[in-house]
Design a protein around this motif. Structure first.
Motif, PDB file in Angstrom:
ATOM      1  N   SER A 261       1.098  -1.140  -0.043  1.00 19.03           N
ATOM      2  CA  SER A 261       0.000   0.080  -0.146  1.00 19.03           C
ATOM      3  C   SER A 261       0.884   1.170  -0.018  1.00 19.03           C
ATOM      4  O   SER A 261       2.011   1.298   0.902  1.00 19.03           O
ATOM      5  CB  SER A 261      -0.900   0.030   1.227  1.00 19.03           C
ATOM      6  OG  SER A 261      -1.645   0.956   1.257  1.00 19.03           O
TER       7      SER A 261
ATOM      8  N   ASP B 204       0.530   8.393   0.505  1.00 21.52           N
ATOM      9  CA  ASP B 204       0.451   9.505  -0.275  1.00 21.52           C
ATOM     10  C   ASP B 204       0.435  10.861   0.529  1.00 21.52           C
ATOM     11  O   ASP B 204      -0.182  10.823   1.986  1.00 21.52           O
ATOM     12  CB  ASP B 204      -0.860   9.529  -1.156  1.00 21.52           C
ATOM     13  CG  ASP B 204      -0.675   8.425  -1.926  1.00 21.52           C
ATOM     14  OD1 ASP B 204       0.405   7.823  -2.735  1.00 21.52           O
ATOM     15  OD2 ASP B 204      -1.835   7.622  -2.194  1.00 21.52           O
TER      16      ASP B 204
ATOM     17  N   ASP C 243      -3.022  11.221   2.205  1.00 24.52           N
ATOM     18  CA  ASP C 243      -3.390  10.426   3.492  1.00 24.52           C
ATOM     19  C   ASP C 243      -3.218  11.103   4.663  1.00 24.52           C
ATOM     20  O   ASP C 243      -3.838  10.754   5.640  1.00 24.52           O
ATOM     21  CB  ASP C 243      -2.672   8.984   3.138  1.00 24.52           C
ATOM     22  CG  ASP C 243      -2.563   8.198   2.370  1.00 24.52           C
ATOM     23  OD1 ASP C 243      -3.939   8.172   1.783  1.00 24.52           O
ATOM     24  OD2 ASP C 243      -1.616   7.411   1.815  1.00 24.52           O
TER      25      ASP C 243
ATOM     26  N   ARG D 268      -5.147   4.785   0.676  1.00 26.05           N
ATOM     27  CA  ARG D 268      -5.888   4.629  -0.801  1.00 26.05           C
ATOM     28  C   ARG D 268      -5.319   3.644  -1.939  1.00 26.05           C
ATOM     29  O   ARG D 268      -6.227   2.955  -2.473  1.00 26.05           O
ATOM     30  CB  ARG D 268      -6.254   6.075  -1.346  1.00 26.05           C
ATOM     31  CG  ARG D 268      -5.554   7.078  -1.129  1.00 26.05           C
ATOM     32  CD  ARG D 268      -6.107   8.354  -1.775  1.00 26.05           C
ATOM     33  NE  ARG D 268      -6.826   9.213  -0.680  1.00 26.05           N
ATOM     34  CZ  ARG D 268      -7.712  10.117  -0.967  1.00 26.05           C
ATOM     35  NH1 ARG D 268      -8.036  10.482  -2.128  1.00 26.05           N
ATOM     36  NH2 ARG D 268      -8.361  10.656  -0.005  1.00 26.05           N
ATOM     37  N   ASP D 269      -4.290   3.695  -1.943  1.00 19.65           N
ATOM     38  CA  ASP D 269      -3.628   2.786  -3.150  1.00 19.65           C
ATOM     39  C   ASP D 269      -3.095   1.367  -2.680  1.00 19.65           C
ATOM     40  O   ASP D 269      -2.492   1.425  -1.614  1.00 19.65           O
ATOM     41  CB  ASP D 269      -2.559   3.622  -3.765  1.00 19.65           C
ATOM     42  CG  ASP D 269      -2.736   4.965  -4.073  1.00 19.65           C
ATOM     43  OD1 ASP D 269      -3.812   5.252  -4.327  1.00 19.65           O
ATOM     44  OD2 ASP D 269      -1.869   5.911  -4.113  1.00 19.65           O
TER      45      ASP D 269
ATOM     46  N   TRP E 260      -4.855  -4.008  -8.576  1.00 19.80           N
ATOM     47  CA  TRP E 260      -4.892  -2.654  -7.782  1.00 19.80           C
ATOM     48  C   TRP E 260      -5.974  -1.897  -7.784  1.00 19.80           C
ATOM     49  O   TRP E 260      -6.991  -2.159  -8.304  1.00 19.80           O
ATOM     50  CB  TRP E 260      -3.551  -2.142  -8.370  1.00 19.80           C
ATOM     51  CG  TRP E 260      -3.725  -1.490  -9.825  1.00 19.80           C
ATOM     52  CD1 TRP E 260      -3.799  -2.180 -10.881  1.00 19.80           C
ATOM     53  CD2 TRP E 260      -4.056  -0.449 -10.146  1.00 19.80           C
ATOM     54  NE1 TRP E 260      -4.185  -1.431 -11.873  1.00 19.80           N
ATOM     55  CE2 TRP E 260      -4.378  -0.038 -11.496  1.00 19.80           C
ATOM     56  CE3 TRP E 260      -4.460   0.964  -9.197  1.00 19.80           C
ATOM     57  CZ2 TRP E 260      -4.636   1.100 -12.154  1.00 19.80           C
ATOM     58  CZ3 TRP E 260      -4.780   2.118  -9.987  1.00 19.80           C
ATOM     59  CH2 TRP E 260      -4.854   2.326 -11.446  1.00 19.80           C
TER      60      TRP E 260
ATOM     61  N   ASN F 181      -7.203   2.466  -5.926  1.00 17.54           N
ATOM     62  CA  ASN F 181      -6.711   3.661  -5.825  1.00 17.54           C
ATOM     63  C   ASN F 181      -7.556   4.552  -5.382  1.00 17.54           C
ATOM     64  O   ASN F 181      -7.812   5.975  -5.171  1.00 17.54           O
ATOM     65  CB  ASN F 181      -5.937   4.368  -6.954  1.00 17.54           C
ATOM     66  CG  ASN F 181      -6.803   4.787  -7.870  1.00 17.54           C
ATOM     67  OD1 ASN F 181      -7.821   4.218  -8.292  1.00 17.54           O
ATOM     68  ND2 ASN F 181      -6.506   6.054  -8.658  1.00 17.54           N
ATOM     69  N   SER F 182      -8.896   4.129  -4.682  1.00 20.28           N
ATOM     70  CA  SER F 182      -9.662   4.906  -4.011  1.00 20.28           C
ATOM     71  C   SER F 182     -10.205   4.549  -2.793  1.00 20.28           C
ATOM     72  O   SER F 182     -11.491   4.768  -2.433  1.00 20.28           O
ATOM     73  CB  SER F 182     -10.947   5.225  -4.957  1.00 20.28           C
ATOM     74  OG  SER F 182     -11.445   3.832  -5.587  1.00 20.28           O
TER      75      SER F 182
ATOM     76  N   VAL G  87       2.353   0.396  -7.572  1.00 23.41           N
ATOM     77  CA  VAL G  87       1.263   1.108  -6.774  1.00 23.41           C
ATOM     78  C   VAL G  87       2.224   2.457  -6.259  1.00 23.41           C
ATOM     79  O   VAL G  87       1.608   3.406  -5.941  1.00 23.41           O
ATOM     80  CB  VAL G  87       1.122   0.188  -5.505  1.00 23.41           C
ATOM     81  CG1 VAL G  87       2.350   0.515  -4.365  1.00 23.41           C
ATOM     82  CG2 VAL G  87      -0.316   0.795  -4.745  1.00 23.41           C
TER      83      VAL G  87
ATOM     84  N   VAL H  44       0.889   5.257  -8.718  1.00 23.86           N
ATOM     85  CA  VAL H  44      -0.616   5.213  -8.959  1.00 23.86           C
ATOM     86  C   VAL H  44      -1.372   6.732  -8.863  1.00 23.86           C
ATOM     87  O   VAL H  44      -1.741   7.208  -9.598  1.00 23.86           O
ATOM     88  CB  VAL H  44      -1.377   4.095  -8.377  1.00 23.86           C
ATOM     89  CG1 VAL H  44      -2.738   4.442  -8.194  1.00 23.86           C
ATOM     90  CG2 VAL H  44      -1.261   2.786  -8.956  1.00 23.86           C
ATOM     91  N   HIS H  45      -0.921   6.958  -7.506  1.00 22.53           N
ATOM     92  CA  HIS H  45      -1.593   8.274  -7.071  1.00 22.53           C
ATOM     93  C   HIS H  45      -1.148   9.510  -8.080  1.00 22.53           C
ATOM     94  O   HIS H  45      -1.897  10.249  -8.422  1.00 22.53           O
ATOM     95  CB  HIS H  45      -1.404   8.420  -5.469  1.00 22.53           C
ATOM     96  CG  HIS H  45      -2.165   9.633  -5.122  1.00 22.53           C
ATOM     97  ND1 HIS H  45      -3.577   9.681  -4.726  1.00 22.53           N
ATOM     98  CD2 HIS H  45      -1.857  10.908  -4.847  1.00 22.53           C
ATOM     99  CE1 HIS H  45      -3.973  10.770  -4.383  1.00 22.53           C
ATOM    100  NE2 HIS H  45      -2.922  11.622  -4.429  1.00 22.53           N
TER     101      HIS H  45
ATOM    102  N   ALA I 270      -7.068   4.418 -15.173  1.00 22.39           N
ATOM    103  CA  ALA I 270      -6.395   3.233 -14.929  1.00 22.39           C
ATOM    104  C   ALA I 270      -6.176   2.700 -15.940  1.00 22.39           C
ATOM    105  O   ALA I 270      -4.969   1.955 -16.262  1.00 22.39           O
ATOM    106  CB  ALA I 270      -7.599   2.541 -13.971  1.00 22.39           C
TER     107      ALA I 270
END
Length: 315
Positions: A37, A40, A43, A63-64, A83, A85-86, A120, A123-124, A267
């Protein structure tokens, strides 16, 4: 399940790591065993209360995530690498847990051969960059994009995605990051300390949160778009006349409010770019789940420039 969670908003010291009940999936949700995980900046906003969420409390953070489907459901098969991300906001429990329940329309298949931690990690910032460029920035091939803060994680993704889409990218960054910006596709990379911005900018994105609209608005093209995605406490001067007389616009967005459809579009692009060798994070540091509080502290102290922090959850 084991998770990093808070009982209420507060400082990083409020983060606990321990056992919580396993999630019970609602209809249409998929159970996933989490491997990693990401941590970010957003977070830290959720944890501190800067970005208020409705709970539930205790609230699992993050989140991710990347992991594997725990059991068949929602069109996914047990064992599939996936995966998302929300999580961790909007009434959803977070990703820093050994098992999560994810709505099927917010769950995506991991590209073949992708390292979960490396994937991951990007991702954000990459999803944020995608949303800034499309739908909010309405970017078209051939346009000029100005990326302020091109050396950061979101800035790097903005440069790569925009240049790959056929835009001309101008980036501002610190001197140490200029070569990095050019390597990602920036046609020009300018030291932000003394940069003179070009004219006729079609899309302007400031990842630093400075949001100096007085300096930027006069440089925008006719119908130029300024996208705000950082700087929750900034209060810039708004040159209203120069905006409306040239059909220019200022739009803000937070990825937390993105629709499932917008996130799915992001995505798709992220998977495609990563599969062809793109959107790689500059540096990834892996930490134990028990180090979640320290990860938050390091982000809040500004110690993670060009570096992404990832928690090893399944250990």
């Amino acid at each position: 399940m084991r998770a990093a969670y808070v009982r209420r908003p507060g400082q990083a010291d409020e983060i606990h790591v321990g056992e919580l009940p396993d999630p019970v999936p609602a209809e249409g949700a998929v159970l996933v065993d989490v491997a990693v995980s990401a941590v970010d900046p957003v977070d830290t906003f959720v944890r501190s209360g800067l970005f208020a969420v409705p709970g539930p409390w205790p609230l699992v953070l993050g989140r991710d995530f990347a992991g594997r489907v725990a059991q068949d459901g929602g069109g996914f098969t047990a064992g599939e690498p996936v995966w998302g991300n929300s999580l961790g906001h909007g009434g959803r429990q977070g990703a820093a847990a050994t098992r999560v329940a994810v709505a099927a329309d917010r769950l995506y298949r991991l590209p073949d051969g992708a390292d979960p931690a490396e994937f991951v990690a990007m991702v954000h910032p990459a999803a944020t960059a995608f949303l800034a460029l499309y739908p909010h920035g309405r970017l078209q091939a051939g346009e000029t994009v100005l990326v302020a803060g091109g050396g950061g994680n979101v800035g790097s993704a903005l440069i790569e995605l925009a240049s790959n889409a056929g835009a001309r990218v101008v980036a501002t960054a610190s001197a140490r990051d200029l070569a990095h910006c050019r390597a990602l596709g920036a046609a020009e990379a300018l030291d932000y300390h003394d940069a003179e911005l070009p004219d006729d900018i079609d899309v302007y994105v400031d990842t630093s949160g400075t949001n100096d609209l007085a300096a930027v608005v006069p440089r925008m093209a006719w119908r130029g778009r300024i996208v705000l995605l950082a700087g929750p406490h900034s209060r810039p001067v708004l040159p209203a006349g120069e905006l409306y007389m040239h059909d220019r616009t200022v739009v803000g967005f937070a990825i937390s409010h993105a629709t499932a459809g917008e996130l799915a579009a992001a995505a798709k692009t992220l998977n495609e770019r990563f599969s062809t060798g793109g959107l790689r994070p500059r540096a990834v540091e892996r930490l134990a789940l028990t180090e979640a509080a320290e990860a938050h502290r390091r982000i809040e102290r500004g110690e993670t420039h060009g570096r992404r922090l990832v928690l090893d959850v399944a250990v």
